[in-house]
Scaffold this active site. Structure first.
Site, mmCIF file in Angstrom:
data_model
loop_
_atom_site.group_PDB
_atom_site.id
_atom_site.type_symbol
_atom_site.label_atom_id
_atom_site.label_comp_id
_atom_site.label_asym_id
_atom_site.label_seq_id
_atom_site.Cartn_x
_atom_site.Cartn_y
_atom_site.Cartn_z
ATOM 1 C CG HIS A 77 0.843 6.442 -0.507
ATOM 2 N ND1 HIS A 77 -0.354 6.973 -0.915
ATOM 3 C CD2 HIS A 77 0.592 5.822 0.681
ATOM 4 C CE1 HIS A 77 -1.292 6.694 -0.021
ATOM 5 N NE2 HIS A 77 -0.740 5.987 0.950
ATOM 6 C CG HIS A 127 -1.609 1.272 1.496
ATOM 7 N ND1 HIS A 127 -2.887 1.542 1.065
ATOM 8 C CD2 HIS A 127 -1.191 2.393 2.150
ATOM 9 C CE1 HIS A 127 -3.226 2.760 1.444
ATOM 10 N NE2 HIS A 127 -2.216 3.300 2.099
ATOM 11 C CD GLU A 128 2.049 3.422 3.758
ATOM 12 O OE1 GLU A 128 2.427 4.548 3.336
ATOM 13 O OE2 GLU A 128 0.985 3.249 4.371
#
Length: 403
Positions: A259, A255-256
């Protein structure tokens, strides 16, 4: 009478819905209880800080404060600028201090706090010191510009604000994060290799994988990718590593990485820089309004007694833009969730990870919509899980893939 739908010939039957609840009534109630107990303290702190700032900025009280504290250090213009800025920072922190302590007490009752009050007080002082280190040079530079050009000071100040915002984004992981946490390289092993491999497969270059000693303060779970370029690194809370399954850790990091892949940090830095410049420009326009200056007890923008007025207007702009920033953040987080699913192809483990995060962090998994719209930076756990199941339903099954 109910309508029936005949299956289309040759179509794959829809998956049987899973009606097993992701969260039990007790788990939902626990999250709601924390939110309800914590919300008055959180809102109270925001309102108290804003009310104090507006009181000082929109009445002569702020001008009197700047003159008084400046007089303690000789009464020169420089003394008023530096002492006035320090007084505003300290008073702002003091106004919110009891609310922060109240919120901490609530979180402690729910088992989310591992740090003692002495450690918390040290963190408060560290935060105050950082705020002063940033605010004093900014105030000095700002009033140096207003002294040179009381009418057009905001033009160079807007550029400086944009550059400072960008610089802080780059330097934050190097200068600020170590003030509050210790970071150690993750021990060599399967998990470290898996995280580095995940980043490589995603085309994201990271400098290292670090472990933050978050357990000194909290039981909450988290991981993130911080920094830009040469300072970029994967950071995992030690609480996450000691609690979650390795695959769940990978999902959090995926998920990170989303970004980074979508340049959210860079985009956020650019938008932050543009926003900072825009705020300074608006402050410049407002500082030329005689009615506001008169209400604040200041002669013009070059008068150090105008500082509380500028601080009040900046705080008001920040409060008004908060819901918009939250909406943008939720959109970005939703995209990062989708990236994690696409990168790992593991919706079941993603759902397990969302459950673990929600339960360990005692999140309200389905908060009132108005609170989510106004204050939430992430979608609720139920929305994230529903989105993962929708993604899973849209993904072709193995039998549908033509080789």
């Amino acid at each position: 009478m109910t309508d029936s739908v005949s299956p289309t010939p040759g179509a794959h039957p829809a998956p049987t819905p899973d009606f097993t609840p992701d969260f039990t009534p007790a788990q939902r109630a626990r999250g709601r209880a924390l939110r309800r107990a914590q919300l008055p303290w959180a809102l109270g702190g925001r309102l108290a800080g804003l009310a104090l700032t507006l009181l000082l900025g929109l009445t002569p009280a702020g001008a009197g404060l700047v003159s008084a504290v400046g007089g303690w250090f000789g009464g020169s213009r420089t003394a008023e600028v530096l002492a006035g800025a320090a007084a505003l920072v300290v008073l702002g922190q003091l106004a919110q201090l009891p609310f922060g302590a109240g919120a901490r007490s609530v979180r402690a009752r729910f088992g989310l706090v591992t740090q003692g009050w002495a450690g918390w007080a040290v963190d408060v002082l560290r935060g105050l010191a950082l705020a002063l280190v940033l605010a004093l040079p900014v105030a000095f530079g700002l009033y140096a510009l207003t002294d040179r050009s009381p009418e057009y000071w905001w033009l160079p100040a807007a550029g400086a604000a944009a550059l400072l915002t960008a610089a802080l984004s780059f330097l934050y992981p190097l200068l600020v994060e170590p003030v509050f946490n210790r970071f150690t390289p993750m021990e060599p092993g399967p998990l470290r290799e898996a995280l580095l491999g995940l980043a490589e497969r995603d085309g994201v270059r990271v400098r290292d994988v670090l472990v933050a000693d978050a357990s000194r303060r909290t039981t909450a779970l988290n991981a993130y990718v911080s920094g830009l370029g040469a300072t970029r690194r994967i950071v995992a809370y030690d609480t996450l590593l000691s609690t979650a399954e390795p695959r769940e850790v990978e999902l959090v990091v995926a998920h990170e990485l989303g970004h980074v892949k979508h340049r959210d940090v860079l985009t956020g830095t650019v938008l932050g820089a543009v926003g900072a410049a825009a705020v300074v420009a608006l402050l410049g326009l407002a500082s030329g309004w005689d009615a506001l200056l008169s209400a604040a007890g200041a002669a013009d923008a070059a008068d150090p007694r105008s500082m509380p007025l500028l601080a009040a207007l900046a705080a008001l702009l920040g409060a008004l833009s908060g819901p918009v920033q939250c909406a943008v953040s939720r959109t970005v987080e939703t995209r990062a969730d989708r990236h994690a699913l696409e990168l790992t192809g593991d919706p079941e483990q993603f759902i397990a990870m969302q459950r673990r995060l929600a339960l360990t962090n005692v999140s309200d998994v389905d908060p009132p919509r108005v609170l989510e719209l106004l204050f939430a930076t992430h979608p609720s756990a139920t929305r994230r899980i529903a989105a993962a199941r929708a993604w899973q339903a849209r993904r072709p099954s193995t039998s549908e893939i033509v080789v």
